[in-house]
Design an enzyme around this catalytic site. Structure first.
Site, short mmCIF file in Angstrom:
data_model
loop_
_atom_site.label_atom_id
_atom_site.label_comp_id
_atom_site.label_asym_id
_atom_site.label_seq_id
_atom_site.Cartn_x
_atom_site.Cartn_y
_atom_site.Cartn_z
N THR A 15 0.82 -1.22 0.00
CA THR A 15 0.00 0.00 0.00
C THR A 15 0.85 1.27 0.00
O THR A 15 2.04 1.24 0.29
CB THR A 15 -0.92 0.03 1.23
OG1 THR A 15 -0.14 0.09 2.42
CG2 THR A 15 -1.82 -1.20 1.28
N ASP A 16 0.17 2.36 -0.33
CA ASP A 16 0.82 3.67 -0.27
C ASP A 16 0.52 4.32 1.09
O ASP A 16 -0.05 3.68 1.97
CB ASP A 16 0.37 4.55 -1.44
CG ASP A 16 -1.14 4.78 -1.48
OD1 ASP A 16 -1.82 4.60 -0.44
OD2 ASP A 16 -1.64 5.16 -2.55
N GLN A 17 0.85 5.60 1.24
CA GLN A 17 0.64 6.28 2.51
C GLN A 17 -0.83 6.42 2.88
O GLN A 17 -1.16 6.64 4.04
CB GLN A 17 1.30 7.65 2.50
CG GLN A 17 2.80 7.59 2.55
CD GLN A 17 3.43 8.97 2.62
OE1 GLN A 17 2.81 9.97 2.29
NE2 GLN A 17 4.68 9.01 3.03
#
Length: 145
Positions: A15-17
């Site tokens: 995942t990203d932030q």
């Protein structure tokens, strides 16, 4: 048509932030779906590679619909969309933890000799795979849902 189903637990590293699965990870999940489909049909891609045959991606399409988030389980559905004895197009749908369609996609492959990248006929070189692919493709069933 035979539809393979692969459940994937979304890892934090994917995942990203924002906690949303980063776009390139869907391509990895598509590969997991292909591998599952091949296994469902009774074959093992690694055994083909040991014989010096590989199946590179020659085209890939992905259309993102809804996010998949960390902590969810994604479901990858994979099927044989097109097959002509030489080239294979796999179709994909990936669903998020809420059951929403997150991605539709396809990947086109051709089997080649590893050392020369010369295409080979699956129909001629792997008649059992050919028969299984023809059978899996021909069975009527909706891929949706």
């Amino acid at each position: 048509m035979h539809i393979s189903i692969k459940e994937i637990e979304v890892r934090y590293a994917e995942t990203d932030q924002m906690g949303v699965v980063y776009h390139s990870n869907y391509l990895v999940w598509m590969e997991l779906g292909r591998t599952q489909l091949i296994e469902d049909l009774g074959f093992n891609y690694a055994s083909m590679e040991k014989e010096g045959v590989i199946s590179p991606v020659i085209d890939i399409q992905a259309s993102y619909k809804h996010p998949v988030r960390y902590g969810e389980k994604a479901v990858v559905k994979t099927w044989i969309d097109e097959y002509d004895g030489l080239r294979v197009v796999y179709g994909y749908e990936i669903f998020n933890g809420s059951g929403e369609l997150a991605l539709t996609g396809s990947s086109r492959h051709v089997c080649v000799k590893k050392d020369s990248f010369r295409p080979i006929s699956i129909k001629r070189s792997y008649p059992d795979w050919h028969a299984a692919y023809m059978s899996a493709k021909a069975q009527p069933q909706s891929a949706k849902g």
